[in-house]
Design a protein around this motif. Structure first.
Motif, PDB file in Angstrom:
ATOM      1  N   VAL A   1       0.839  -1.204   0.000  1.00 31.43           N
ATOM      2  CA  VAL A   1       0.000   0.000   0.000  1.00 31.43           C
ATOM      3  C   VAL A   1       0.873   1.252   0.000  1.00 31.43           C
ATOM      4  O   VAL A   1       1.839   1.337   0.768  1.00 31.43           O
ATOM      5  N   LEU A   2       0.518   2.215  -0.846  1.00 30.70           N
ATOM      6  CA  LEU A   2       1.220   3.505  -0.884  1.00 30.70           C
ATOM      7  C   LEU A   2       0.234   4.630  -0.595  1.00 30.70           C
ATOM      8  O   LEU A   2      -0.799   4.742  -1.256  1.00 30.70           O
ATOM      9  N   ASP A   3       0.559   5.475   0.407  1.00 32.41           N
ATOM     10  CA  ASP A   3      -0.158   6.734   0.598  1.00 32.41           C
ATOM     11  C   ASP A   3       0.740   7.801  -0.003  1.00 32.41           C
ATOM     12  O   ASP A   3       1.766   8.163   0.586  1.00 32.41           O
ATOM     13  N   ILE A   4       0.370   8.293  -1.182  1.00 33.07           N
ATOM     14  CA  ILE A   4       1.223   9.275  -1.861  1.00 33.07           C
ATOM     15  C   ILE A   4       0.702  10.686  -1.559  1.00 33.07           C
ATOM     16  O   ILE A   4      -0.494  10.887  -1.448  1.00 33.07           O
ATOM     17  N   CYS A   5       1.638  11.630  -1.441  1.00 33.32           N
ATOM     18  CA  CYS A   5       1.319  12.987  -0.952  1.00 33.32           C
ATOM     19  C   CYS A   5       0.761  12.867   0.471  1.00 33.32           C
ATOM     20  O   CYS A   5      -0.244  13.498   0.811  1.00 33.32           O
ATOM     21  N   CYS A   6       1.438  12.061   1.286  1.00 33.83           N
ATOM     22  CA  CYS A   6       0.919  11.745   2.632  1.00 33.83           C
ATOM     23  C   CYS A   6       0.985  12.929   3.570  1.00 33.83           C
ATOM     24  O   CYS A   6       0.300  12.944   4.592  1.00 33.83           O
ATOM     25  N   GLY A   7       1.823  13.930   3.262  1.00 31.37           N
ATOM     26  CA  GLY A   7       1.917  15.111   4.116  1.00 31.37           C
ATOM     27  C   GLY A   7       2.216  14.730   5.549  1.00 31.37           C
ATOM     28  O   GLY A   7       3.140  13.957   5.832  1.00 31.37           O
ATOM     29  N   THR A   8       1.418  15.250   6.480  1.00 36.66           N
ATOM     30  CA  THR A   8       1.681  15.008   7.899  1.00 36.66           C
ATOM     31  C   THR A   8       1.042  13.702   8.376  1.00 36.66           C
ATOM     32  O   THR A   8       0.929  13.463   9.581  1.00 36.66           O
TER      33      THR A   8
ATOM     34  N   LEU B   1      -2.527  -1.126  -3.691  1.00 42.19           N
ATOM     35  CA  LEU B   1      -3.369   0.062  -3.456  1.00 42.19           C
ATOM     36  C   LEU B   1      -2.508   1.317  -3.451  1.00 42.19           C
ATOM     37  O   LEU B   1      -1.482   1.372  -2.757  1.00 42.19           O
ATOM     38  N   VAL B   2      -2.928   2.305  -4.246  1.00 38.41           N
ATOM     39  CA  VAL B   2      -2.340   3.650  -4.179  1.00 38.41           C
ATOM     40  C   VAL B   2      -3.461   4.578  -3.751  1.00 38.41           C
ATOM     41  O   VAL B   2      -4.540   4.589  -4.365  1.00 38.41           O
ATOM     42  N   VAL B   3      -3.207   5.346  -2.700  1.00 37.28           N
ATOM     43  CA  VAL B   3      -4.266   6.222  -2.209  1.00 37.28           C
ATOM     44  C   VAL B   3      -3.653   7.576  -1.893  1.00 37.28           C
ATOM     45  O   VAL B   3      -2.467   7.674  -1.559  1.00 37.28           O
ATOM     46  N   THR B   4      -4.443   8.628  -2.059  1.00 36.43           N
ATOM     47  CA  THR B   4      -3.924   9.967  -1.801  1.00 36.43           C
ATOM     48  C   THR B   4      -5.049  10.888  -1.333  1.00 36.43           C
ATOM     49  O   THR B   4      -6.180  10.773  -1.824  1.00 36.43           O
ATOM     50  N   ALA B   5      -4.726  11.752  -0.376  1.00 42.78           N
ATOM     51  CA  ALA B   5      -5.740  12.680   0.143  1.00 42.78           C
ATOM     52  C   ALA B   5      -5.278  14.117  -0.043  1.00 42.78           C
ATOM     53  O   ALA B   5      -4.217  14.497   0.471  1.00 42.78           O
ATOM     54  N   PHE B   6      -6.026  14.873  -0.785  1.00 37.14           N
ATOM     55  CA  PHE B   6      -5.808  16.314  -0.960  1.00 37.14           C
ATOM     56  C   PHE B   6      -4.416  16.651  -1.500  1.00 37.14           C
ATOM     57  O   PHE B   6      -3.922  17.757  -1.291  1.00 37.14           O
TER      58      PHE B   6
END
Ligand SMILES: C[S@@+](CC[C@H](N)C(=O)[O-])C[C@H]1O[C@@H](n2cnc3c(N)ncnc32)[C@H](O)[C@@H]1O
Length: 254
Positions: free
Chosen positions: A66-73, A137-142
């Motif tokens: 799993v990758l959270d891209i643009c994970c920020g903080t 899974l690739v997921v990104t928030a904002f």
């Protein structure tokens, strides 16, 4: 006119846009969490949790990559971790702004022994240092809205997803109707003023409403996803369409 990617004020090309976005997030990193929660009245927490719940089936597979891209903080990463079983493979949490990523790393670094964890990765979403067909899974928030080239971002996510792998993009949207008008007033006038007050800078919280205004509408975004080769593309509005989750799959090999 079709929007190709983020265009912070005064930038001419994609490289300059990416640089401006990275510098902006590095500069607001110390205040980012506080501002986020104040400006969204904590609704952002619900959106991250809802997004994570949507991908429960893949997250509960301990071997899923799993990758959270643009994970920020790291708040989406933390919500994703809540669905990981003990001993699961680490989530990769990537961002190109070191100031944001290091704050995230502090959050998901504090885990009890044996608890599911995440690994921070300083990386550009448009040039991921990951093997092709390696992720479930690739997921990104904002974060997607801030990419200098949306089509290139979708192709890069497609490259690293396994056949059958899933994509989730949580993004702001502009609701229609009367609510949309009231929200636009808040988003374009009140929010930048509060942002300026807390963070002491003008730019970032003027950029936020401008970038949402320039972002493709759901129908156009779904078309971009299909053009990039995704299947089962859908959009689910959250909180009257103030935000929404785009979902899609890299087609499985028949
Ligand atoms: C609005 S913040 C969102 C952070 C977090 N996902 C959240 O939900 O709070 C957007 C993040 O995207 C990151 N970002 C923007 N463009 C990027 C790129 N090309 N590669 C990696 N990270 C990027 C920024 O550095 C920033 O941390």
């Amino acid at each position: 006119m079709t929007t190709t990617g983020a265009k912070p004020m005064g930038v001419e090309d994609e490289a300059a846009a990416a640089r401006a976005v990275r510098q902006m997030f590095d500069s607001i990193a110390p205040r980012y969490d506080l501002l986020n929660h104040v400006l969204s009245a904590n609704v952002d927490r619900l959106w991250w949790r809802r997004t994570a719940r949507h991908f429960r089936a893949v997250l509960t597979d301990p071997d899923a990559a799993v990758l959270d891209i643009c994970c920020g903080t790291g708040d989406l990463t933390m919500a994703l971790l809540n669905h990981r079983p003990k001993g699961a493979r680490a989530i990769l949490a990537a961002d190109f702004a070191r100031g944001m990523l290091s704050r995230g790393a502090k959050k998901f670094g504090v885990r009890a022994a044996g608890a599911p964890y995440a690994v921070p990765l300083e990386a550009d979403a448009l040039h991921l240092p990951l093997r092709s067909e390696s992720l479930d899974l690739v997921v990104t928030a904002f974060g997607f809205r801030n990419l200098a080239n949306y089509a290139a971002g979708l192709l890069e996510f497609h490259r690293v997803l396994k056949p059958g792998g899933q994509l989730g993009i949580l993004e702001f949207s502009e609701p229609g109707g009367l609510l949309g008008k009231a929200y636009a007033l808040y988003f374009r006038r009140v929010l930048p003023a509060i942002g300026r007050l807390i963070c002491g800078k003008d730019g970032p919280y003027n950029y936020l409403p401008a970038s949402v205004g320039n972002f493709p509408r759901p129908a156009e975004m779904l078309e971009l996803l299909r053009t990039a080769g995704y299947a089962e593309c859908a959009w689910r509005p959250y909180t009257f369409g103030i935000a929404g989750l785009y979902t899609a799959k890299r087609a499985a090999i028949a």
